[in-house]
Design a protein around this motif. Structure first.
Motif, PDB file in Angstrom:
ATOM      1  N   UNK A 109     -12.431  -8.283 -10.393  1.00 26.55           N
ATOM      2  CA  UNK A 109     -11.695  -8.018 -11.622  1.00 26.55           C
ATOM      3  C   UNK A 109     -10.266  -7.639 -11.305  1.00 26.55           C
ATOM      4  N   UNK A 110      -9.656  -6.878 -12.205  1.00 23.36           N
ATOM      5  CA  UNK A 110      -8.261  -6.484 -12.025  1.00 23.36           C
ATOM      6  C   UNK A 110      -8.031  -5.110 -12.628  1.00 23.36           C
ATOM      7  N   UNK A 111      -7.068  -4.383 -12.044  1.00 28.16           N
ATOM      8  CA  UNK A 111      -6.740  -3.059 -12.577  1.00 28.16           C
ATOM      9  C   UNK A 111      -5.723  -3.128 -13.704  1.00 28.16           C
ATOM     10  N   UNK A 112      -4.942  -4.214 -13.733  1.00 30.98           N
ATOM     11  CA  UNK A 112      -3.941  -4.415 -14.786  1.00 30.98           C
ATOM     12  C   UNK A 112      -3.965  -5.886 -15.182  1.00 30.98           C
ATOM     13  N   UNK A 113      -3.423  -6.196 -16.349  1.00 32.48           N
ATOM     14  CA  UNK A 113      -3.396  -7.586 -16.801  1.00 32.48           C
ATOM     15  C   UNK A 113      -2.596  -8.424 -15.810  1.00 32.48           C
ATOM     16  N   UNK A 114      -2.902  -9.713 -15.743  1.00 34.77           N
ATOM     17  CA  UNK A 114      -2.319 -10.570 -14.713  1.00 34.77           C
ATOM     18  C   UNK A 114      -0.815 -10.757 -14.865  1.00 34.77           C
ATOM     19  N   UNK A 115      -0.284 -10.551 -16.057  1.00 38.62           N
ATOM     20  CA  UNK A 115       1.164 -10.675 -16.246  1.00 38.62           C
ATOM     21  C   UNK A 115       1.929  -9.501 -15.650  1.00 38.62           C
ATOM     22  N   UNK A 116       1.220  -8.428 -15.318  1.00 39.33           N
ATOM     23  CA  UNK A 116       1.839  -7.264 -14.677  1.00 39.33           C
ATOM     24  C   UNK A 116       1.988  -7.563 -13.187  1.00 39.33           C
ATOM     25  N   UNK A 117       3.201  -7.535 -12.652  1.00 40.50           N
ATOM     26  CA  UNK A 117       3.396  -7.884 -11.229  1.00 40.50           C
ATOM     27  C   UNK A 117       2.689  -6.938 -10.262  1.00 40.50           C
ATOM     28  N   UNK A 118       2.281  -5.753 -10.734  1.00 39.83           N
ATOM     29  CA  UNK A 118       1.576  -4.810  -9.857  1.00 39.83           C
ATOM     30  C   UNK A 118       0.055  -4.955  -9.957  1.00 39.83           C
ATOM     31  N   UNK A 119      -0.424  -5.914 -10.748  1.00 41.86           N
ATOM     32  CA  UNK A 119      -1.866  -6.124 -10.888  1.00 41.86           C
ATOM     33  C   UNK A 119      -2.485  -6.557  -9.562  1.00 41.86           C
ATOM     34  N   UNK A 120      -3.702  -6.091  -9.304  1.00 39.02           N
ATOM     35  CA  UNK A 120      -4.414  -6.536  -8.099  1.00 39.02           C
ATOM     36  C   UNK A 120      -5.314  -7.740  -8.379  1.00 39.02           C
ATOM     37  N   UNK A 121      -5.206  -8.309  -9.577  1.00 42.24           N
ATOM     38  CA  UNK A 121      -6.097  -9.399  -9.970  1.00 42.24           C
ATOM     39  C   UNK A 121      -6.031 -10.609  -9.059  1.00 42.24           C
ATOM     40  N   UNK A 122      -4.805 -11.065  -8.751  1.00 48.08           N
ATOM     41  CA  UNK A 122      -4.669 -12.251  -7.909  1.00 48.08           C
ATOM     42  C   UNK A 122      -5.128 -11.980  -6.478  1.00 48.08           C
ATOM     43  N   UNK A 123      -4.804 -10.806  -5.943  1.00 51.78           N
ATOM     44  CA  UNK A 123      -5.228 -10.498  -4.572  1.00 51.78           C
ATOM     45  C   UNK A 123      -6.744 -10.349  -4.496  1.00 51.78           C
ATOM     46  N   UNK A 124      -7.354  -9.762  -5.530  1.00 55.91           N
ATOM     47  CA  UNK A 124      -8.818  -9.669  -5.555  1.00 55.91           C
ATOM     48  C   UNK A 124      -9.451 -11.055  -5.609  1.00 55.91           C
TER      49      UNK A 124
END
Length: 280
Positions: A109-124
């Motif tokens: 999942x992600x800690x923040x929405x994907x449009x947020x550059x600090x989100x971990x979604x893409x790295x996860x």
């Protein structure tokens, strides 16, 4: 070979509108990830349901199990995207359901929405893909770190970091066509608790008491809970014990009175095990 991606909503499938995180049923991290990293991986994506995971129901787990029952012989692995609030619970259920799968199954999942550059979604998601490409067979949860799905515990309120517990000593078998008609009550110990306020309905078939970190509970207070359970023929389980640690007198006394002691299990895994047990 293809990678199956099962979308279920959560922050990773949401957008922020006027400061409020709202589910976006059209969000697809797989296609966004492919475009962002110019990847040629073949993702087969299904938008199974789109909810914020705090709103999950047993019907959602049944839908997920139905999707996971399909033939994946032509797939290299499965990624399930999920909201972080109940990620550890769904991880426990999936770890039991998919324990014999010959391909990697990863929940993330992600800690923040994907449009947020600090989100971990893409790295996860990247780590999830790497687990599959490396053919690390098993059921995993990825959220900043890699966890075995049967040991991951819910995130800390303040740091948003997930934790890991002990590996379970035993693993229950799960029917591939299970439906969750019966319920398990979870009660967490806290000082001065009054179990007199607790009542069970007829669909409650087990009660899980999450003990203190030493696997203990107020034995005098639990006497009231145990009496209520016995009236309804509901088995009572105390979670939090470790086989490597000493058994406290209070827990030993509760066991002698009829409380079942649960060793080396996270609350999530104990709950999933009991839910499957009472519905099998």
């Amino acid at each position: 070979m293809k990678i199956k991606v099962i979308l279920t909503g959560g922050t990773v499938g949401s957008e922020k509108v006027n400061g409020v995180v709202k589910n976006n049923k059209d969000s697809n991290i797989a296609s966004m990830w492919k475009e962002k990293f110019n990847s040629n991986i073949d993702f087969d994506v299904v938008n199974l349901y789109s909810i914020l995971s705090e709103n999950i129901k047993t019907e959602n787990i049944e839908m997920l199990f139905a999707e996971l029952r399909k033939d994946y012989s032509d797939y290299k692995g499965i990624i399930i995207t999920h909201g972080s609030d109940t990620l550890s619970y769904t991880s426990a259920f999936v770890s039991i359901f998919c324990k014999d799968y010959k391909i990697p199954v990863v929940l993330t999942g992600a800690d923040k929405v994907l449009s947020d550059p600090t989100s971990n979604g893409y790295s996860n998601f990247t780590t999830s893909v790497e687990i599959i490409m490396d053919n690390r067979v098993g059921v995993w949860t990825v959220f900043d770190s890699i966890f075995s799905a049967d040991t991951v515990m819910e995130a800390d309120y303040f740091s948003d970091k997930f934790r890991t517990g002990n590996s379970p000593l035993t693993m229950i078998k799960c029917s591939k066509n299970i439906t969750f008609n019966n319920k398990v009550a979870i009660i967490k110990m806290y000082p001065f608790i009054d179990f007199g306020m607790i009542n069970f309905d007829d669909n409650t078939k087990a009660c899980l008491l999450v003990g203190y970190h030493s696997g203990t509970a107020d034995e005098n207070a639990v006497d009231t809970l145990l009496s209520k359970c016995k009236e309804k023929n509901i088995p009572l389980y105390l979670q939090g014990l470790n086989k490597e640690s000493a058994l406290y007198d209070s827990s030993n006394n509760l066991q002698e009175k009829g409380v079942n002691l649960v060793y080396n299990s996270t609350p999530e895994y104990a709950y999933a095990t009991l839910m499957i047990k009472v519905n099998s």
